[in-house]
Write an enzyme that holds these catalytic residues in place. Structure first.
Site, mmCIF file in Angstrom:
data_model
loop_
_atom_site.group_PDB
_atom_site.id
_atom_site.type_symbol
_atom_site.label_atom_id
_atom_site.label_comp_id
_atom_site.label_asym_id
_atom_site.label_seq_id
_atom_site.Cartn_x
_atom_site.Cartn_y
_atom_site.Cartn_z
ATOM 1 N N ILE A 33 1.047 -1.338 -0.015
ATOM 2 C CA ILE A 33 0.155 -0.006 0.545
ATOM 3 C C ILE A 33 1.072 1.073 -0.007
ATOM 4 O O ILE A 33 1.824 1.241 0.249
ATOM 5 C CB ILE A 33 -1.152 0.007 1.295
ATOM 6 C CG1 ILE A 33 -1.805 -1.315 1.111
ATOM 7 C CG2 ILE A 33 -1.850 1.541 0.897
ATOM 8 C CD1 ILE A 33 -2.688 -1.527 2.770
ATOM 9 N N LYS A 34 0.640 1.924 -0.758
ATOM 10 C CA LYS A 34 1.836 3.239 -0.878
ATOM 11 C C LYS A 34 0.381 5.004 -0.576
ATOM 12 O O LYS A 34 -0.814 4.840 -1.335
ATOM 13 C CB LYS A 34 1.369 3.763 -2.331
ATOM 14 C CG LYS A 34 2.744 4.655 -1.980
ATOM 15 C CD LYS A 34 1.862 6.044 -2.922
ATOM 16 C CE LYS A 34 3.346 7.553 -2.536
ATOM 17 N NZ LYS A 34 2.518 8.275 -3.320
ATOM 18 N N VAL A 35 1.091 5.242 0.195
ATOM 19 C CA VAL A 35 0.009 6.623 0.817
ATOM 20 C C VAL A 35 0.803 7.829 1.066
ATOM 21 O O VAL A 35 1.589 7.603 1.444
ATOM 22 C CB VAL A 35 -1.208 6.482 1.827
ATOM 23 C CG1 VAL A 35 -2.378 5.406 1.961
ATOM 24 C CG2 VAL A 35 0.081 6.085 3.828
#
Lengths: 310, 310, 310, 310, 310
Positions: free
Chosen positions: A207-209
């Site tokens: 996941i990339k935030v």
């Protein structure tokens, strides 16, 4: 791989127990490659701004970046764990650099030629192409908060089914956007944590935030955050909350800053906060490829030193 | 093929390393055919205006053009690298002229019987038909800037996967359009460069854009163009920027003028600017087939002389 | 076939060189059957009004027409080249009349139970059914000018690929319609020519349009028609322009009148104009089957006499 | 079709009630084409000897026959109902002669380069090719009596399923052969009748057998033939028995002589016997194409006169 | 293509009327490439002996031939029309030499590791691979005369259907073999002509046979050859008969000699006989690649001079 297959890598793979061995193998490739191989940390170079913002805005500051070979060479030289890009950039280098660095094919993209409150990217490539190009993972961007986000969730769900069958991990860029969110709300802590959770629930392996601010956007959430006294004063605390919100740390979450940030010290402080908060690493694009080559290499080296705990 | 397979052709094929040999072979066929064969330059005759503008508007100025055989004969006689058209025109001549010139099947088309701000072409033929008709490449038009452009990007992405498996290069016509762009903006330098970049990222092997003006349309882009001092005063400089924006010249980019331009000197000046700016050539439709036959041949001959460096 | 295979039939088949022998054979069957067999002219009886307008509107004027056998018998008796209808009518007679007249299965249909500015027909049968029913061709209606015409073009393109592989010619009914066109514009000369061109470019082997008026609908077209002095005063001149717009007469174009026209002289004048303008014949539905049987036979006989040049 | 669609043709089609209209239509095409169109009789020219016996043995006596166009032109000129051949010969003429005569694609063939007691042909083409080539029927040869005939029956059964779905009648050549039969037995009355029955039971729409002799090969059969006093003295009586054995005349049965027979009177006598015995016609190959052109035309004309009852 | 598209090429393509334009285009590519481009003659270099005879037997005489690049470079340098080989050799060079010479992928191969009277090759690649590798045609070897030849005919028939749909011509190597033929019979005139005819009937676009001797193998054929006085004394006469047996010269037939023949004069005499007899050219393998490089080039040059009529 091999010598970099440490107990920490095994532990992280354990979070994905039940995924097919193809997905596990490719996750291991990401975790064992490059200077951070074996540490459980990742630094990934993504270059999709040519599509997302246009070539002039993206590459004019450092014109070497017009050439697709520049970026993958930079990633290899710096010892990144992986290089991520849309089809065109990957196709342009996949044969010449085959076997030198894990590649992540971004399967959807969005341009800014139409002024939209609620962006909705287009699928621009396929799992089929990721396989023929020797990619290690595929990427997809969702915009939680937009009016038509359900089209994206469903599209992601279908692509993820196909990717998993092909043994390819899904990397999900989760960017809250849309008419219902204030500008400040797009990086609010509650919203960022929510975006990470949605990605994880949709089956993201990575996941990339964006790094979250201390702002709380949604009233109902704010009430709980405050009553439960969720710590959010420091960036490290906020990173920790996002990691917690991603299955209590049992999904790999990596962070980006936002706009091009000329102050390298600020960038290093961000990495220190990610490290302190238990994040899995950084994904750094414009802040790298828009800098002159040697500065970019030096910056990545310093960031990696932080993740090595030095 | 054969004697026209020059070092320059080999160099250009090198930009496409990793594409399957079928795609490379068909790219080579385009680059080695006709009078410009071997120079690395292309002049292509496209005739899709019967569909795009209607037959009267397109062919009444030179009624010989109602006959589908007229155009392919013209392209052969002039020594063009290829002839591009929709299904009907290709089917009408593919057997009779088999083996005499590379054919490009346009896979989508758009008519103007409905007044639309945001055009969205229809898929009008298939990779399957391109193969049975002996075509050397397939073409597809995108309209970056339109509201539903993502449908086109995805459609193109799917067709491109199929075409590549069949060894057929994708030629992408990239025409910025749509409610968000000013009329002037459709050929602005920043927008044209962006349109070329999008086509390249979508996997286009050959990109076709209009010649750009010095106008800058998007504020965020304008700021960078000005701070980075991207030269844009002359047409040659603007061509150079578009070529740079197409993977630093590692994708074939060809240019069209806009409307029917009666002044042949202006057309030759355009070709000179394309040549000076490092463009890969011209795609000339109405300016050719709406002229009387001998004028058209003479014009193409003069354009080709420019690309031969004479 | 056989004695009706004249040099004119061979010449027309020559326009379709490169089509597979199956398509050529079925085109020959249409061109060699019936009283006009061998002349290169066609008179086709289509009966889809039961679906398109409802049974009462269609058959109450001549109730014999409720029976599906009535129409095919009429077409056989009159010596038509073919009989065209939707699945139900074809299925109801295909076995009983097998081998007596070529059948054309209409693959899409549209009813008027919903009031629509932009009609969009439904696919109501298949190439597979056309084959099992022994049909000689398949038909499809497009509505150029409607908002969603691109869906039809793509559907037609897919069906045409399948039909060609099965050796079945495509007959395309091309009816301009839709919110952007004035009522008068639907049969304007420029619009009719455009509709014929679109059908031809989509791969139609036989094109069916309405007889055009002298009106010009689109400003950009009107300018060219007037500057190029395209003759359009007489109906014959207008037919000639539509034929020219269909690949310079190298595609079969047949014409229908519009509404039920009680004046048989007017109908014969139309046939004379089609003949004078080089049209390939008539498709006559309501004007035939809504007349009493003997009047209908007599009318068709007179029309065929005109096409025989008598 | 058309004027040749006589009550007799309708009657014969009635034998095939329940076949799909596609099969009925193609049977009607065979029965209504050529000089015998409408009589219910057929004369078919088959040329598979190039494959079955070799080109020298087949065509050296009349070298015009090396050219594939010779045979189809001969069949058209003579007014045959159909022309039958293997893929190569059909492909070589299908486009040039499209629509001029019904074509029958022989789907299996056998060469004599290996000396075999029990021949077993190879499938040499497909229903798919029959459709793309515009054929009216497909043919298949079985060798009842051979050791591995069951492979052929099953193969025929599968092809027949496919052909029926495509609306193509099956023509079955049924040639008793194999180690268990005496040379004389291959054309024995009981064996010929048995071969016709097997073809009919396998779903043949048209059956082709050799003219039977009065010999009875199988003891068990001979006992019954004699006790039941089946007439077999004259050739007409034997033809009648074979027709009776083919569903009591409700399947089309046509006959060939055997080896090249130089005596044209003997051939005419055979036709007279077929006519007298209620046979449906002749299939004449070597006796036609190995004769000089004008003799062949004259012979076919005389045979057709017999079938016309003249 | 282009300047080599002579009237003779157009005439030869005319023999293949009805084939789809894809097949015609690829036939044109073979006929217009190389030094003989446009003459209607072909010289093809095939290298399948590594598979068929083993590498030592094949390449030890000239060890440069172990390297797959050696052969394609030789073919390009000599100006051959095409280079033919099994999958491995083609794959090894297809990208590096893309666009420099037409490639023919041999789809079946046979090794000699088992001693067999009746060889039966294995399918070793696919039409799919031919397409991705940019091949211009596919090849298949049949062994007429072997016990199981029918399996090959059927396999070839299925592959040919697929290849035609993909626009790829079929090149059929037809080598009579098998227990029923004497060693001398394998190249007998009657048997060679029969083998050519079988290939043509199976749909071969290009036929490859060995040069025939004056021997006649089959008694039934010998009787006809003698009574019809088929000339067979000179090699040119025998070539002429084989060409005649290939649809009267309407299929391309090329010839190989037999074993490695050290005497270059004998090889040139063979080429002269092929030229005199109307053959379409030579396919030369071992006699080329087992010679030292410069001798091979010189030999091919002399052979091509003969076909140029010099």
């Amino acid at each position: 791989m091999g010598s970099c297959f440490t107990p920490r890598v095994a532990e992280i793979l354990g979070y994905y127990q039940g995924q097919n061995p193809g997905v596990l193998t490719n996750l291991a490739r990401l975790l064992t490659h490059g200077r951070l191989g074996g540490t459980g940390k990742l630094v990934i170079l993504p270059v999709d701004q040519g599509f997302e913002h246009g070539p002039g805005r993206s590459f004019a500051p450092n014109p070497a970046g017009y050439d697709p070979r520049y970026h993958v060479k930079l990633a290899i030289e710096a010892g990144c764990n992986a290089y991520a890009a849309p089809l065109g950039f990957i196709e342009a280098i996949a044969a010449e650099y085959a076997g030198q660095i894990p590649l992540i094919l971004k399967l959807n993209n969005h341009d800014v030629l139409q002024d939209e409150k609620d962006p909705l990217g287009a699928v621009t490539s396929s799992v089929h192409s990721a396989i023929r190009l020797g990619c290690t993972a595929v990427g997809y961007t969702i915009y939680p908060g937009t009016a038509e986000r359900r089209l994206q969730y469903t599209e992601l769900s279908e692509i993820a089914d196909e990717a998993r069958d092909a043994g390819l991990p899904m990397v999900v860029w989760s960017y809250p956007r849309g008419g219902g969110l204030s500008k400040e709300g797009e990086t609010a802590l509650d919203v960022t944590a929510y975006a990470a959770q949605i990605a994880a629930q949709l089956g993201a392996h990575i996941i990339k935030v964006k790094l979250p601010s201390a702002h709380l956007e949604q009233a109902a959430a704010a009430k709980v955050y405050e009553s439960a006294k969720v710590p959010r004063e420091t960036l490290a605390e906020r990173v920790e909350h996002v990691v917690q919100s991603s299955f209590d740390g049992r999904r790999i979450v990596i962070f980006s800053g936002g706009a091009m940030n000329t102050d390298r010290n600020a960038l290093l402080d961000e990495a220190r906060a990610i490290q302190a908060g238990g994040g899995f690493g950084s994904i750094m694009g414009r802040n790298v490829f828009q800098r002159p080559h040697d500065e970019a290499i030096a910056l990545l080296s310093d960031v990696m030193s932080i993740y090595e705990g030095k």
